[in-house]
Design a protein around this motif. Structure first.
Motif, PDB file in Angstrom:
ATOM      1  N   MET A 162       0.836  -1.213   0.000  1.00 23.98           N
ATOM      2  CA  MET A 162       0.000   0.000   0.000  1.00 23.98           C
ATOM      3  C   MET A 162       0.861   1.249   0.000  1.00 23.98           C
ATOM      4  N   SER A 163       0.330   2.319  -0.603  1.00 25.94           N
ATOM      5  CA  SER A 163       1.033   3.611  -0.584  1.00 25.94           C
ATOM      6  C   SER A 163       0.899   4.218   0.813  1.00 25.94           C
ATOM      7  N   VAL A 164       1.610   5.308   1.024  1.00 27.05           N
ATOM      8  CA  VAL A 164       1.537   6.019   2.314  1.00 27.05           C
ATOM      9  C   VAL A 164       0.079   6.374   2.618  1.00 27.05           C
ATOM     10  N   PHE A 165      -0.589   6.946   1.625  1.00 20.72           N
ATOM     11  CA  PHE A 165      -1.995   7.358   1.792  1.00 20.72           C
ATOM     12  C   PHE A 165      -2.859   6.161   2.185  1.00 20.72           C
ATOM     13  N   GLU A 166      -2.686   5.045   1.486  1.00 20.20           N
ATOM     14  CA  GLU A 166      -3.510   3.849   1.762  1.00 20.20           C
ATOM     15  C   GLU A 166      -3.187   3.265   3.143  1.00 20.20           C
ATOM     16  N   ASN A 167      -1.916   3.336   3.532  1.00 21.67           N
ATOM     17  CA  ASN A 167      -1.529   2.832   4.854  1.00 21.67           C
ATOM     18  C   ASN A 167      -2.251   3.590   5.962  1.00 21.67           C
ATOM     19  N   ARG A 198       0.139  16.403  10.015  1.00 23.76           N
ATOM     20  CA  ARG A 198       0.561  16.473  11.425  1.00 23.76           C
ATOM     21  C   ARG A 198       1.975  15.905  11.611  1.00 23.76           C
ATOM     22  N   VAL A 199       2.304  14.878  10.830  1.00 22.17           N
ATOM     23  CA  VAL A 199       3.648  14.295  10.956  1.00 22.17           C
ATOM     24  C   VAL A 199       4.608  14.861   9.903  1.00 22.17           C
ATOM     25  N   ASP A 200       4.143  15.967   9.265  1.00 25.87           N
ATOM     26  CA  ASP A 200       4.974  16.682   8.309  1.00 25.87           C
ATOM     27  C   ASP A 200       5.344  15.832   7.080  1.00 25.87           C
ATOM     28  N   LEU A 201       4.351  15.139   6.554  1.00 33.50           N
ATOM     29  CA  LEU A 201       4.583  14.335   5.340  1.00 33.50           C
ATOM     30  C   LEU A 201       3.548  14.711   4.281  1.00 33.50           C
ATOM     31  N   LYS A 202       3.505  15.971   3.972  1.00 32.83           N
ATOM     32  CA  LYS A 202       2.459  16.492   3.095  1.00 32.83           C
ATOM     33  C   LYS A 202       2.513  15.895   1.686  1.00 32.83           C
ATOM     34  N   GLY A 203       3.693  15.819   1.114  1.00 36.06           N
ATOM     35  CA  GLY A 203       3.773  15.422  -0.297  1.00 36.06           C
ATOM     36  C   GLY A 203       4.075  13.956  -0.532  1.00 36.06           C
ATOM     37  N   ALA A 204       3.882  13.135   0.498  1.00 33.02           N
ATOM     38  CA  ALA A 204       4.328  11.740   0.372  1.00 33.02           C
ATOM     39  C   ALA A 204       3.185  10.757   0.125  1.00 33.02           C
ATOM     40  N   HIS A 205       1.992  11.287  -0.180  1.00 36.48           N
ATOM     41  CA  HIS A 205       0.798  10.433  -0.299  1.00 36.48           C
ATOM     42  C   HIS A 205       0.995   9.196  -1.169  1.00 36.48           C
ATOM     43  N   ASP A 206       1.624   9.386  -2.334  1.00 41.10           N
ATOM     44  CA  ASP A 206       1.656   8.299  -3.313  1.00 41.10           C
ATOM     45  C   ASP A 206       2.919   7.434  -3.244  1.00 41.10           C
ATOM     46  N   LEU A 207       3.784   7.746  -2.297  1.00 43.04           N
ATOM     47  CA  LEU A 207       5.001   6.934  -2.188  1.00 43.04           C
ATOM     48  C   LEU A 207       4.700   5.608  -1.502  1.00 43.04           C
ATOM     49  N   PHE A 208       5.533   4.610  -1.791  1.00 42.34           N
ATOM     50  CA  PHE A 208       5.389   3.304  -1.139  1.00 42.34           C
ATOM     51  C   PHE A 208       6.442   3.174  -0.029  1.00 42.34           C
ATOM     52  N   PRO A 209       6.189   2.321   0.982  1.00 45.53           N
ATOM     53  CA  PRO A 209       7.137   2.215   2.098  1.00 45.53           C
ATOM     54  C   PRO A 209       8.579   1.990   1.659  1.00 45.53           C
ATOM     55  N   SER A 210       8.779   1.233   0.571  1.00 42.51           N
ATOM     56  CA  SER A 210      10.147   0.952   0.127  1.00 42.51           C
ATOM     57  C   SER A 210      10.857   2.205  -0.387  1.00 42.51           C
ATOM     58  N   GLU A 211      10.068   3.251  -0.681  1.00 42.95           N
ATOM     59  CA  GLU A 211      10.667   4.490  -1.204  1.00 42.95           C
ATOM     60  C   GLU A 211      10.958   5.501  -0.092  1.00 42.95           C
ATOM     61  N   LEU A 212      10.662   5.114   1.162  1.00 38.96           N
ATOM     62  CA  LEU A 212      10.801   6.058   2.271  1.00 38.96           C
ATOM     63  C   LEU A 212      12.054   5.775   3.095  1.00 38.96           C
ATOM     64  N   GLN A 264       9.353   6.473   7.420  1.00 40.29           N
ATOM     65  CA  GLN A 264       8.516   5.294   7.717  1.00 40.29           C
ATOM     66  C   GLN A 264       7.932   5.396   9.122  1.00 40.29           C
ATOM     67  N   LYS A 265       8.768   5.848  10.061  1.00 40.60           N
ATOM     68  CA  LYS A 265       8.285   5.989  11.443  1.00 40.60           C
ATOM     69  C   LYS A 265       7.168   7.027  11.513  1.00 40.60           C
ATOM     70  N   ARG A 266       7.333   8.103  10.748  1.00 40.34           N
ATOM     71  CA  ARG A 266       6.313   9.159  10.781  1.00 40.34           C
ATOM     72  C   ARG A 266       5.004   8.680  10.157  1.00 40.34           C
ATOM     73  N   VAL A 267       5.122   7.866   9.088  1.00 37.56           N
ATOM     74  CA  VAL A 267       3.891   7.299   8.504  1.00 37.56           C
ATOM     75  C   VAL A 267       3.234   6.370   9.531  1.00 37.56           C
ATOM     76  N   ALA A 268       4.080   5.587  10.226  1.00 37.23           N
ATOM     77  CA  ALA A 268       3.532   4.666  11.237  1.00 37.23           C
ATOM     78  C   ALA A 268       2.817   5.446  12.339  1.00 37.23           C
ATOM     79  N   ILE A 269       3.370   6.606  12.704  1.00 36.01           N
ATOM     80  CA  ILE A 269       2.714   7.435  13.728  1.00 36.01           C
ATOM     81  C   ILE A 269       1.393   7.983  13.168  1.00 36.01           C
TER      82      ILE A 269
END
Lengths: 244, 246
Positions: free
Chosen positions: A93-98, A124-138, A143-148
């Motif tokens: 899943m992408s960041v957005f889907e996660n 809130r976790v300061d990842l505004k432009g990362a919606h379409d990235l996949f975990p392997s690209e982070l 990754q920790k911020r997406v997890a939060i």
């Protein structure tokens, strides 16, 4: 508040948690500290119900998590957010889907509301432009911020973090610590963090529990932590360069 | 003892898959996704194997029927029955056990060791049902199509081999294909396929889902999944044949 009442956990002959008790209060950052292999992760996994305790009880605001059935547990779990040690983002899943995933599964919101909530959490976790990235690209920190962001998407009452700083450089670790601190205070969350990072203890610890070989050796606040003469705790502190 | 413990754990795993379902809305897109991931991506592979093995079956049958008293159309008949009864449902299922099975084991094993399955559980989701049930539905739906395709291509491969080498002209081969055809044989092949699809998915998923450790253990789980699936397919093949054809 989370109350852990005299829990015991063994794997075969190996005792991992021995009569472990503590109260983790709301709106505070509660740290469980100790060396690797001291039983911190098992303590958190027992609180989450990923491991069943051999004896003892765990209460989430007076609800005994150890004796309730799966359906009642599911209700409590909807109030829990978790940041795993390795982030545990879904690779497919992408960041957005996660971040959207817990919202989609809870079925409480319309699609529009869900999207707004995901945007809010990612901002809130300061990842505004990362919606379409996949975990392997982070990077590890991202990754920790997406997890939060995923953990807070359902507005949890309880937040668990298993070594949120592991594998991160000191600067990124401080960013993650501050983020967890802000989120906890903003929303009055009961936050429980496993760590052996002394910087985290000094920076964000409101309530600290020290475990050694599955036994609670010391408990108190940050002030007492720094001045404590407890032998085991002093030994642990002395192994950190911060206190040399 | 290990066998009994593992069998017990496998049964508990099946119970977990078929209990406490999430809403239908969640499963439908996942089933479509799995059909594509597990089934559609296997079409080329299955087609390639089927054509060549069909051709080899025909050549081998012809090699064993050099007696001038035996009519040539028997080559078509024997090839047809070999392909429908055994080659397509059993051999292709074994091949799919390797391809689909290892994919299922390794993906679930990786999810387990990277705590993604724990993350699902903590969200209050029945991870076994959420992850494995769509795969079971997908393979049960798509595998029969793959086997029908395999039968068709196997027969075409056999016809091509017979025709190109001149050992069985087209008219003779077609006559053999139609001679005393028993439609139940196709039903038998498809029943076997569905049972094998269930075995492939659940056994491999079980070994992946219960992986403990790291990357090395994921590889071991994948190997175990394929080996146990293959053994179970061979054993079940005997019992299904005994039940349905005797």
């Amino acid at each position: 508040m989370i109350k852990v009442d005299a829990i015991n956990k063994s794997f075969g002959d190996k005792v991992v948690l021995n009569n472990f008790s503590s109260n983790f209060e709301s709106g505070k950052i509660n740290l469980i500290i100790g060396r690797s292999g001291s039983g911190k992760t098992i303590a958190i996994k027992c609180m989450l119900g990923l491991h069943e305790v051999d004896s003892g009880a765990i209460f989430f605001d007076k609800r005994n998590f150890s004796v309730i059935n799966d359906i009642q547990r599911k209700k409590i779990r909807k109030e829990i957010g978790v940041v795993f040690q390795g982030s545990a983002l879904f690779d497919s899943m992408s960041v957005f889907e996660n971040v959207m995933f817990p919202l989609r599964m809870s079925e409480r919101m319309s699609v529009r509301e869900m999207k707004q909530r995901v945007d809010f959490c990612l901002n809130r976790v300061d990842l505004k432009g990362a919606h379409d990235l996949f975990p392997s690209e982070l990077s590890g920190g991202m990754q920790k911020r997406v997890a939060i962001a995923r953990a807070i998407s359902l507005n949890p009452k309880y937040l668990f973090c298993d070594e949120p700083n592991s594998g991160l450089d000191p600067t990124t670790a401080t960013v993650i610590d501050n983020l967890l601190k802000e989120i906890t205070y903003e929303n009055g969350i009961t936050t429980v963090i496993n760590t052996h990072d002394m910087n985290s203890v000094v920076d964000i610890g409101d309530h600290i529990v020290f475990i050694k070989e599955g036994v609670k050796k010391w408990e108190g606040d940050k002030k007492n932590f720094l001045s404590s003469k407890n032998k085991d705790l002093c030994e642990f502190k002395s192994s950190s360069k911060l206190f040399v | 003892m290990y066998f009994l413990i593992t069998t017990g754990q496998y049964i508990l795993f099946l119970i977990k898959i078929f209990s406490r379902f999430e809403s239908r809305r969640v499963y439908f897109p996942k089933i479509i996704h799995e059909i594509n991931e597990l089934g559609m991506s296997s079409i080329g592979f299955v087609a390639f194997i089927s054509i060549f093995v069909g051709a080899v079956v025909t050549l081998q049958v012809a090699y064993n029927m050099e007696n001038p008293l035996l009519p040539t159309y028997l080559i078509g008949l024997a090839s047809r029955d070999s392909i429908i009864l055994e080659f397509s449902p059993t051999m292709i299922s074994l091949v799919l056990a390797g391809k689909i099975g290892s994919h299922i084991s390794s993906s679930l094993g990786t999810m387990r060791v990277t705590e993604q399955i724990d993350a699902l559980e903590v969200m209050g989701i029945n991870s076994a049902s959420y992850l494995v049930f769509p795969k079971i539905c997908a393979t049960i739906i798509i595998n029969p199509f793959l086997i029908i395709l395999s039968i068709a291509l196997g027969i075409i491969g056999g016809w091509l081999a017979g025709n190109l080498t001149g050992i069985c002209p087209t008219e003779e081969f077609l006559l053999g294909l139609q001679y005393e055809f028993i439609p139940f044989n196709l039903a038998y092949a498809l029943i076997k396929t569905v049972i094998f699809a269930f075995i492939i998915t659940t056994v491999c998923a079980f070994f992946g889902y219960t992986t403990k450790g790291g990357a090395l253990e994921v590889g071991q789980a994948s190997t175990k999944g394929v080996v146990y699936t293959s053994i179970l397919i061979i054993i079940c093949n005997y019992f299904i044949t005994h039940l349905l054809l005797n």
